[in-house]
Design an enzyme around this catalytic site. Structure first.
Site, PDB file in Angstrom:
ATOM      1  CB  ALA A  69       4.859 -19.221 -13.461  1.00 41.83           C
ATOM      2  CB  THR A  70       3.717 -15.658 -10.067  1.00 36.64           C
ATOM      3  OG1 THR A  70       4.016 -14.303 -10.516  1.00 36.64           O
ATOM      4  CG2 THR A  70       5.259 -16.165  -9.771  1.00 36.64           C
ATOM      5  CB  ALA A 112      -0.901   0.019   1.162  1.00 30.57           C
ATOM      6  CE1 TYR A 168       4.226  -9.555 -12.420  1.00 34.37           C
ATOM      7  CE2 TYR A 168       3.185  -9.890 -14.394  1.00 34.37           C
ATOM      8  CZ  TYR A 168       3.393  -9.067 -13.071  1.00 34.37           C
ATOM      9  OH  TYR A 168       2.521  -8.279 -12.869  1.00 34.37           O
ATOM     10  CG  ASN A 217      -1.424  -4.308  -4.539  1.00 35.32           C
ATOM     11  OD1 ASN A 217      -1.853  -4.043  -6.027  1.00 35.32           O
ATOM     12  ND2 ASN A 217      -0.578  -3.565  -4.002  1.00 35.32           N
TER      13      ASN A 217
HETATM   14  N1  NAD Z   1       1.644  -1.573 -12.955  1.00 38.30           N
HETATM   15  C1  NAD Z   1       1.280  -2.663 -13.737  1.00 38.30           C
HETATM   16  O1  NAD Z   1       1.398  -2.219 -14.945  1.00 38.30           O
HETATM   17  C2  NAD Z   1       0.767  -4.095 -13.295  1.00 38.30           C
HETATM   18  C3  NAD Z   1       0.379  -4.621 -14.379  1.00 38.30           C
HETATM   19  C4  NAD Z   1      -0.346  -6.132 -13.972  1.00 38.30           C
HETATM   20  C5  NAD Z   1      -0.120  -6.431 -12.470  1.00 38.30           C
HETATM   21  N2  NAD Z   1       0.454  -5.671 -11.614  1.00 38.30           N
HETATM   22  C6  NAD Z   1       0.439  -5.955 -10.307  1.00 38.30           C
HETATM   23  O2  NAD Z   1      -0.132  -5.030  -9.258  1.00 38.30           O
HETATM   24  C7  NAD Z   1       0.490  -5.253  -8.246  1.00 38.30           C
HETATM   25  C8  NAD Z   1       0.971  -3.866  -7.750  1.00 38.30           C
HETATM   26  O3  NAD Z   1       2.108  -3.569  -8.658  1.00 38.30           O
HETATM   27  P1  NAD Z   1       2.260  -2.024  -8.807  1.00 38.30           P
HETATM   28  O4  NAD Z   1       2.413  -1.775 -10.303  1.00 38.30           O
HETATM   29  O5  NAD Z   1       1.280  -1.005  -7.907  1.00 38.30           O
HETATM   30  O6  NAD Z   1       3.701  -1.958  -8.143  1.00 38.30           O
HETATM   31  P2  NAD Z   1       4.627  -0.871  -7.276  1.00 38.30           P
HETATM   32  O7  NAD Z   1       6.107  -1.480  -7.495  1.00 38.30           O
HETATM   33  O8  NAD Z   1       4.264   0.612  -7.698  1.00 38.30           O
HETATM   34  O9  NAD Z   1       4.151  -1.150  -5.922  1.00 38.30           O
HETATM   35  C9  NAD Z   1       4.257  -2.360  -5.276  1.00 38.30           C
HETATM   36  C10 NAD Z   1       3.923  -2.303  -3.815  1.00 38.30           C
HETATM   37  O10 NAD Z   1       4.377  -3.724  -3.118  1.00 38.30           O
HETATM   38  C11 NAD Z   1       5.346  -3.483  -2.101  1.00 38.30           C
HETATM   39  N3  NAD Z   1       6.058  -4.681  -1.997  1.00 38.30           N
HETATM   40  C12 NAD Z   1       7.031  -4.847  -2.982  1.00 38.30           C
HETATM   41  N4  NAD Z   1       7.904  -6.051  -2.293  1.00 38.30           N
HETATM   42  C13 NAD Z   1       7.044  -6.067  -1.059  1.00 38.30           C
HETATM   43  C14 NAD Z   1       7.295  -7.276   0.032  1.00 38.30           C
HETATM   44  N5  NAD Z   1       8.323  -8.108  -0.212  1.00 38.30           N
HETATM   45  N6  NAD Z   1       6.613  -7.128   1.046  1.00 38.30           N
HETATM   46  C15 NAD Z   1       5.783  -6.000   1.123  1.00 38.30           C
HETATM   47  N7  NAD Z   1       5.515  -5.254   0.283  1.00 38.30           N
HETATM   48  C16 NAD Z   1       6.238  -4.979  -0.910  1.00 38.30           C
HETATM   49  C17 NAD Z   1       5.827  -2.017  -2.326  1.00 38.30           C
HETATM   50  O11 NAD Z   1       6.485  -1.523  -1.261  1.00 38.30           O
HETATM   51  C18 NAD Z   1       4.837  -1.339  -3.110  1.00 38.30           C
HETATM   52  O12 NAD Z   1       3.943  -0.787  -2.086  1.00 38.30           O
HETATM   53  C19 NAD Z   1       1.384  -6.215  -8.306  1.00 38.30           C
HETATM   54  O13 NAD Z   1       1.063  -7.633  -7.633  1.00 38.30           O
HETATM   55  C20 NAD Z   1       1.667  -6.217  -9.681  1.00 38.30           C
HETATM   56  O14 NAD Z   1       2.163  -7.744 -10.247  1.00 38.30           O
HETATM   57  C21 NAD Z   1       0.761  -4.381 -11.914  1.00 38.30           C
END
Ligand code: NAD
Length: 269
Positions: free
Chosen positions: A162-163, A16, A160, A92
């Site tokens: 796969a996860t 978050a 990625y 998330n």
């Molecule tokens: N941005 C995109 O285009 C996109 C597309 C598809 C899926 N997603 C998914 O959305 C989710 C959020 O991604 P985002 O784009 O907001 O990324 P981001 O990198 O901006 O934010 C990720 C968040 O996760 C936290 N985080 C990372 N590693 C952590 C850990 N080990 N423990 C606790 N917190 C941790 C970070 O501190 C951050 O708050 C992810 O699961 C990502 O795979 C993002």
């Protein structure tokens, strides 16, 4: 039945401190939910929570490494200790990885990405479901932020992908487990969304992603957050086991050449 149904619900949002997780935490708090924000970064996570509280919201920050199941368990215990119950968990937190063919990934990459994107989500669902049951929540929900890579495999993204396929599978299976008990389980599948995942990438890479988007633009994190709000509300009690794309049609199919005979009807071009 309206968005007032989320008022007072207690929800954990992992990751978050920025991006999609931050947007979800803010939208939840703005709509009267009590939000337990988790991320690894104490400073950034706490500053999001401070800002939410300054604007009249109710939130706390719990520093958590979501790749560690025991830390997720402690996070869930903390949420129940603070607010007396738990209604939902949004798993998330996740990392991206790739841009290379499968054989160029190291064996250590497998553990790194699965520990967070897969095991972390499993732990959030497992301990979250137990706490939601114990709370007697009448409108519980588990939301996993997967990806369109969980619906449509991506070149250069074997681990990625796969996860995220795993997350979608866990989501659907658990939805069947809990449907009878009024706990919904859904996955949000973002397309390319403007977060740190895309900040500072080379111009050619950005041009590639923009060209790949049928809508011609990247998504905004709030576009995922509004879906998360709907799924947390009592208006969505019959939606469970779904993996819902928020991607401007990116995963709907592939593009082909189209020639409009009457382009003049497009008044907003
Ligand atoms: N941005 C995109 O285009 C996109 C597309 C598809 C899926 N997603 C998914 O959305 C989710 C959020 O991604 P985002 O784009 O907001 O990324 P981001 O990198 O901006 O934010 C990720 C968040 O996760 C936290 N985080 C990372 N590693 C952590 C850990 N080990 N423990 C606790 N917190 C941790 C970070 O501190 C951050 O708050 C992810 O699961 C990502 O795979 C993002």
């Amino acid at each position: 039945m309206d968005f007032n149904s989320v008022k007072g619900k207690v929800c954990i949002v992992t990751g978050a401190s920025r991006g999609i997780g931050e947007a979800i935490a803010r939208v939840y708090a703005e709509n009267g939910m009590k939000v337990v924000c988790a991320s690894r970064s104490q400073e950034k996570g706490q500053s999001v929570v401070d800002d939410i509280c300054a604007k009249g919201g109710d939130a706390i920050f719990v520093q958590t490494d979501c790749s560690q199941a025991d830390e997720i368990k402690a996070l869930i215990d903390k949420a129940v200790e603070k607010y007396g119950k738990l209604d939902g968990v949004v798993s998330n937190a996740g990392i991206g990885m790739g841009g290379n063919p499968l054989h160029e990934s190291a064996m250590e990459d497998y553990d790194l990405i699965f520990d967070l994107n897969s095991k972390g989500v499993f732990a959030g669902m497992k301990y979250g479901a137990e706490a939601i049951f114990r709370s007697g929540s009448n409108g519980g929900f588990l939301i996993n932020v997967a990806s369109i890579a969980g619906i449509m495999p991506q070149r250069g993204q074997a681990l990625y992908t796969a996860t995220k396929f795993g997350v979608v599978g866990m989501t659907k299976s658990a939805a069947l487990d809990y449907a009878k008990y009024n706990i919904t389980v859904n996955a949000i599948c973002p397309g390319y969304t403007m977060t740190t995942m895309f900040e500072g990438i080379p111009d050619e890479a950005m041009a590639f992603f923009l060209n790949d988007c049928p809508s011609g633009r990247l998504g905004d994190p709030y576009e995922c957050a509004y879906l998360a709000l709907f799924l947390a509300s009592d208006m969505a009690r019959y939606i469970s086991g779904a993996a819902i794309p928020v991607d401007g049609a990116l995963s709907a199919g592939s593009k082909n050449i189209t020639i409009w005979s009457h382009p003049e009807i497009r008044k907003n071009d």
